[in-house]
Design a protein around this motif. Sequence first.
Motif, PDB file in Angstrom:
ATOM      1  N   UNK A 226     -37.525 -14.589  27.859  1.00 22.17           N
ATOM      2  CA  UNK A 226     -38.215 -15.284  26.792  1.00 22.17           C
ATOM      3  C   UNK A 226     -39.684 -14.870  26.749  1.00 22.17           C
ATOM      4  N   UNK A 227     -40.312 -14.833  27.911  1.00 19.31           N
ATOM      5  CA  UNK A 227     -41.732 -14.498  27.990  1.00 19.31           C
ATOM      6  C   UNK A 227     -41.885 -13.294  28.900  1.00 19.31           C
ATOM      7  N   UNK A 228     -42.614 -12.303  28.415  1.00 19.20           N
ATOM      8  CA  UNK A 228     -42.852 -11.109  29.214  1.00 19.20           C
ATOM      9  C   UNK A 228     -44.295 -10.679  29.129  1.00 19.20           C
ATOM     10  N   UNK A 229     -44.620  -9.696  29.919  1.00 19.52           N
ATOM     11  CA  UNK A 229     -45.959  -9.124  29.921  1.00 19.52           C
ATOM     12  C   UNK A 229     -45.814  -7.608  29.935  1.00 19.52           C
TER      13      UNK A 229
ATOM     14  N   UNK B 188     -49.070  -7.951  40.296  1.00 27.91           N
ATOM     15  CA  UNK B 188     -48.756  -8.546  41.599  1.00 27.91           C
ATOM     16  C   UNK B 188     -48.904 -10.069  41.627  1.00 27.91           C
ATOM     17  N   UNK B 189     -49.951 -10.643  41.028  1.00 30.60           N
ATOM     18  CA  UNK B 189     -50.031 -12.115  41.074  1.00 30.60           C
ATOM     19  C   UNK B 189     -48.812 -12.806  40.449  1.00 30.60           C
ATOM     20  N   UNK B 190     -48.221 -12.191  39.432  1.00 23.14           N
ATOM     21  CA  UNK B 190     -47.070 -12.806  38.753  1.00 23.14           C
ATOM     22  C   UNK B 190     -45.801 -12.685  39.586  1.00 23.14           C
TER      23      UNK B 190
ATOM     24  N   UNK C 106     -43.746 -16.529  36.295  1.00 22.52           N
ATOM     25  CA  UNK C 106     -44.153 -16.981  34.959  1.00 22.52           C
ATOM     26  C   UNK C 106     -43.804 -15.978  33.862  1.00 22.52           C
ATOM     27  N   UNK C 107     -43.321 -14.815  34.240  1.00 20.19           N
ATOM     28  CA  UNK C 107     -42.895 -13.813  33.268  1.00 20.19           C
ATOM     29  C   UNK C 107     -41.440 -13.457  33.538  1.00 20.19           C
ATOM     30  N   UNK C 108     -40.655 -13.388  32.466  1.00 16.06           N
ATOM     31  CA  UNK C 108     -39.236 -13.072  32.619  1.00 16.06           C
ATOM     32  C   UNK C 108     -38.973 -11.576  32.752  1.00 16.06           C
TER      33      UNK C 108
END
Length: 117
Positions: free
Chosen positions: A4-7, A41-43, A74-76
């Motif tokens: 749903x959510x990516x970066x 890396x933080x994600x 927090x990112x899929x």
Amino acid sequence: GGGVIGISNSGDYRYPKDLHSEDDISAAERSMEFQLGWFSDPIWKGDYPLSMRQRLGDRLPYFTDEEREGLLGSSDFLGLNHYSSMVVSQPTEPKTFGGYWGNDMFVNIHDNPNWKT
């Protein structure tokens, strides 16, 4: 189901100038950690890369447990933008300029003359 959510981050590849030099191999890895790992890396790992922690010290903020919990997962999915590859080596002397491209990352970046442009 898909994500749903990516970066999408930029992650240019760095080759060590001397494949037999531990310093150049470390410089290549550090260069990629300073570019891709800084934001990824933080994600996925909950913190910045160790190389950044070692080189930047207290200039790099620390995450609270609550912030780390909010970041992890927090990112899929990760989209990777790859624009170029370069060759890097470990500098033999401190850089004459500071900042990200200077003493922070501490690598020399080169073109490979054998690569066609």
